[in-house]
Design an enzyme around this catalytic site. Structure first.
Site, short mmCIF file in Angstrom:
data_model
loop_
_atom_site.label_atom_id
_atom_site.label_comp_id
_atom_site.label_asym_id
_atom_site.label_seq_id
_atom_site.Cartn_x
_atom_site.Cartn_y
_atom_site.Cartn_z
CG HIS A 159 47.50 33.59 38.98
ND1 HIS A 159 46.30 33.71 38.33
CD2 HIS A 159 47.30 34.06 40.24
CE1 HIS A 159 45.40 34.24 39.17
NE2 HIS A 159 45.99 34.44 40.33
CG ASP A 193 42.48 32.24 44.11
OD1 ASP A 193 43.23 32.07 45.09
OD2 ASP A 193 42.41 33.32 43.48
CG HIS A 195 42.79 36.60 41.72
ND1 HIS A 195 43.14 36.40 43.03
CD2 HIS A 195 42.71 37.94 41.54
CE1 HIS A 195 43.27 37.58 43.64
NE2 HIS A 195 43.01 38.53 42.75
CG ASP A 282 41.84 34.99 46.77
OD1 ASP A 282 41.13 33.98 46.63
OD2 ASP A 282 42.81 35.25 46.02
C1 SP5 Z 1 47.26 33.35 43.91
C2 SP5 Z 1 46.60 34.69 43.85
O1 SP5 Z 1 45.56 34.89 44.48
N1 SP5 Z 1 47.20 35.63 43.13
C3 SP5 Z 1 46.62 36.92 43.03
C4 SP5 Z 1 47.45 37.88 42.26
C5 SP5 Z 1 46.72 39.17 42.12
N2 SP5 Z 1 47.54 40.27 42.39
C6 SP5 Z 1 46.94 41.54 42.16
C7 SP5 Z 1 47.18 42.42 43.35
C8 SP5 Z 1 46.90 43.85 43.06
C9 SP5 Z 1 46.77 44.56 44.38
N3 SP5 Z 1 47.34 45.85 44.38
C10 SP5 Z 1 46.55 46.87 43.77
C11 SP5 Z 1 46.62 48.16 44.49
C12 SP5 Z 1 45.46 48.97 44.05
N4 SP5 Z 1 45.45 50.27 44.65
ZN ZN Z 2 43.59 34.72 44.16
#
Ligand code: SP5
Ligand code: ZN
Length: 339
Positions: A159, A193, A195, A282
């Protein structure tokens, strides 16, 4: 399989992420890398500690030197127990500000990715792990052997943009490796990944030396929201050298496999000489922040399919947040890559 890790990653320990103004438990925890390392050892893989020192001058194609200096100096200024989260973001005035609060907002795109005293050092070592693997894979390639290596990177990198941290990422490990290898031949990056790999896409968006491909959650549904759509194909010389395959929630092994084969076909047409894999697990059915339904057994099949390209390959660890199963899934992937 040549594997490099950094035993000092624990010193980067974000205290929480800020979601909707509230502190929520941070997902990118030290236990992630520890659990992967333990599972690899238990499965009989040998791990080399990182010995390479990251030379900042060598990554200035990938990251803005002002951004690198900002990260380095801000971390140095922080006390051991201190941390900084951005509070103010750019409003696109075209002006710059030297105020530390403004700078932190300038160089960040979310509130998940804080700076701590050791963050820059640990992120540099994470990038060094990836580069050390790349050097070894390159040497083998020059001796006529298509080998693969794995970098147990923490923090992750895909990212991180040219001049912004976000998504738990500070330095774009995969992009640093792709840039390094691109001096020796055409490079393809494949980001699996959950994302979208926004940083990797944008760093090479105008390049015809590095083909970037990413399979991920539809950005209309999940982070990072502002890129990762199917119509993003690259710009200028790089037009046609970026490929996105956004997928909906609940994707199964067989559905994923179809998309993977299609993407590998496009990568093949580019005739790359090196492959960089951004490996996030993930995508697993049990991941706490994902939304796909991939099984552990599928990672072996996924890896076999990717390995059938028969290219010198650097596999870089990205996300994956189920700290009980992460290692099992990474082992399943690496087992598939080797056979
Ligand atoms: C490297 C990688 O996988 N980075 C991922 C970043 C995404 N982060 C978003 C996490 C949001 C989770 N929390 C949300 C709570 C909803 N109730
Ligand atoms: Zn990710």
């Amino acid at each position: 399989m040549y594997i490099v890790h950094s035993p000092t990653h624990q010193r980067h320990q974000p205290p929480y992420e800020i979601f909707n103004g509230e502190q929520t438990p941070h997902n990118e925890v030290p236990a992630r890398a520890d659990q992967i390392a333990n599972a690899l050892t238990a499965a009989g893989y040998g791990l080399e500690p990182v010995r390479l020192e990251l030379d900042l001058a060598e990554i200035e194609n990938v990251h803005d030197s002002n951004y690198l200096q900002f990260l380095k100096l801000t971390c140095e200024e922080l006390k051991e127990s201190e941390y900084r989260y951005p509070s103010v973001f750019l409003y696109r005035s075209g002006r710059e500000s030297g105020n530390p609060l403004a700078q932190l907002g300038n160089y960040s795109f979310d509130m998940y990715t804080p700076l701590l005293h050791d963050t820059f050092e640990v992120a540099s070592q994470s990038a060094a792990c990836a580069l050390q693997v790349a050097q070894t894979v390159l040497q083998a390639a020059q001796a006529g052997e298509a080998t693969a290596g794995y970098a147990l990177c923490r923090p992750p990198g895909h990212h991180a943009e040219f001049n912004q941290m976000g998504g738990y990422c500070y330095l774009n490990n995969a992009a640093i490796v792709a840039n390094f290898l691109s001096a020796h031949g055409r490079v393809a990056t494949l980001d699996v990944d959950f994302h979208h790999g926004n940083g990797t896409q944008h760093i090479f968006y105008e390049s015809d030396r590095v083909f970037t491909a990413s399979i991920h959650a539809d950005p209309d549904w999940k982070f990072p929201f502002f890129s990762g759509y199917g119509d993003e194909r690259g710009r200028g010389k790089g037009r046609g050298y970026n490929l996105n395959r956004p997928l909906q929630h609940g994707v199964t092994d067989d559905e994923y496999q179809q998309v993977l084969e299609e993407v590998l076909g496009h990568i093949s047409s580019f005739r790359p000489e090196f492959l960089v894999v951004s490996l996030g697990v993930d995508t697993h059915e049990s991941d706490p922040i994902g939304g796909f339904r991939l099984t552990t057994a599928y990672y072996t099949r996924m890896a076999k399919t990717i390995a059938s390209m028969n290219l010198p390959s650097v596999i870089v660890q990205e996300g994956g947040y189920n700290t009980k199963l992460l290692g099992t899934n990474v082992v399943a992937f690496l087992d598939g890559f080797e056979h």
